[in-house]
Scaffold this motif. Sequence first.
Motif, PDB file in Angstrom:
ATOM      1  N   ARG A   1      -2.077   4.000  -9.805  1.00  0.00           N
ATOM      2  CA  ARG A   1      -3.174   2.726  -9.779  1.00  0.00           C
ATOM      3  C   ARG A   1      -4.873   3.246  -9.961  1.00  0.00           C
ATOM      4  NH1 ARG A   1      -1.884  -2.619  -9.995  1.00  0.00           N
ATOM      5  NH2 ARG A   1       0.070  -3.115 -10.191  1.00  0.00           N
TER       6      ARG A   1
ATOM      7  N   ARG B   1      -5.954   6.193 -11.196  1.00  0.00           N
ATOM      8  CA  ARG B   1      -6.419   7.260 -12.159  1.00  0.00           C
ATOM      9  C   ARG B   1      -7.669   6.583 -12.568  1.00  0.00           C
ATOM     10  NH1 ARG B   1      -2.845   8.625 -17.661  1.00  0.00           N
ATOM     11  NH2 ARG B   1      -4.528   9.185 -18.942  1.00  0.00           N
ATOM     12  N   ARG B   2      -8.168   6.724 -12.963  1.00  0.00           N
ATOM     13  CA  ARG B   2      -9.411   6.787 -13.787  1.00  0.00           C
ATOM     14  C   ARG B   2      -9.238   7.410 -15.156  1.00  0.00           C
ATOM     15  NH1 ARG B   2     -15.282   6.760 -12.525  1.00  0.00           N
ATOM     16  NH2 ARG B   2     -15.769   7.757 -14.153  1.00  0.00           N
ATOM     17  N   TRP B   3     -10.040   6.225 -16.613  1.00  0.00           N
ATOM     18  CA  TRP B   3      -8.899   6.455 -17.994  1.00  0.00           C
ATOM     19  C   TRP B   3     -10.594   6.966 -18.586  1.00  0.00           C
ATOM     20  CZ3 TRP B   3      -5.426   4.362 -21.014  1.00  0.00           C
ATOM     21  CH2 TRP B   3      -3.888   3.451 -19.652  1.00  0.00           C
TER      22      TRP B   3
END
Lengths: 109, 277
Positions: free
Chosen positions: B273, B275-277
Amino acid sequence: MTLQTQLVLRALLEEPAKQRYGLELCELAGLPSGTIYPILARLEQVGWVDSTWEDPAVHEEAGRPRRRFYRITKDGAEQARDALARAYRARKQPLPGWAARPVSDGGVS
Amino acid sequence: MRARRRLAARPDRRRTAAPASLDGILTLVQKHHPCADTALIRRAHDEAAVWHEGQMRRSGDPVLTHCLAVATIVADVGMPPPVICAALLHDVGDTACPPGWLGDHFGQEIAGLVSAVRAAEFGALPPGLTRELAGPACRPTDEEAVWVIRLADRLHNMRTIEFVAPAKQHRKARDTLDILEPLARAAGWSDISRELRDLSTAVLQPASTAIVTTRLLAVLTVLLPGPTRGRWREEWHAELATLRARRARTRFAFRLLLSAPRLSWTLRRPADRDRRW
């Protein structure tokens, strides 16, 4: 973030409050039908998207199986906008070590 | 060819081909309870015939055929005569039969079962209710007997569901698949649970979509983690029902085939959750 994910997020952000089913999103995103589900599953896992079954009254009245509807969450919408902006900026920047192509003065007329 | 495919996709209707009869019920009773007195069952049948006379089901069959069918299912799973009588009489409350009549003529046990059947909702499985219950020594509790009659009632209603309005068909099929079928399976009645599942699935996922595509979807879901299979199968069937052209359906299924390994991997991978997209 892959281009397909960006397209799906753009489609979801068009009307963030609206619930849409998979094929509808494929059409909006301009993706081939049937390829969208891994992306939706991933977005749902990280909490950017939530999904619910269609209201029984609606699909029973229409006499068809119930659809699964997806909608971007409030938190997801904020993060998706940030991520899309970052992806946009990254596309505009040259890769490290590569100089931006100089703008030619003359050019072919 | 197409007609044959459509027939192949329908659930087995052989059970409905031979109408249930009193003789059939008595044969089943003799099989499971050789020493049982069948006079009460005959009397329950005759009284049900009197009270339901002239009443018809949506299928055009007399209501008595439903009572006989329900009692046959109840007898088939080995329930004792009082439960079979209650099954034969379970719908007399919808007739001109006065409220106290059943208790006066058949005793409080059967009258109590009938009124409980009419009031009961399907909840959890009564503890101890299993297929092994059947046999000469079968002494179900009232709760178990009521549950079995309700199950038999629903099974016969599902066998004749095609005569009901489409909206109600969907509601009943959904309820059957979500609540009853798992309970019947848990109780060990695999034949009944399989038939309930086939009948409900035929309503919820009609065979109008090509059978090959439908089977392909079923195979694809095997790749996915067990608990998620039902959801994806149902979701894809609903999407298929949206597509009218056969070619579009085939294309859809083919693309699912290509993306299923990725979906499987996604569903098995722990979600990150942060994680940087």
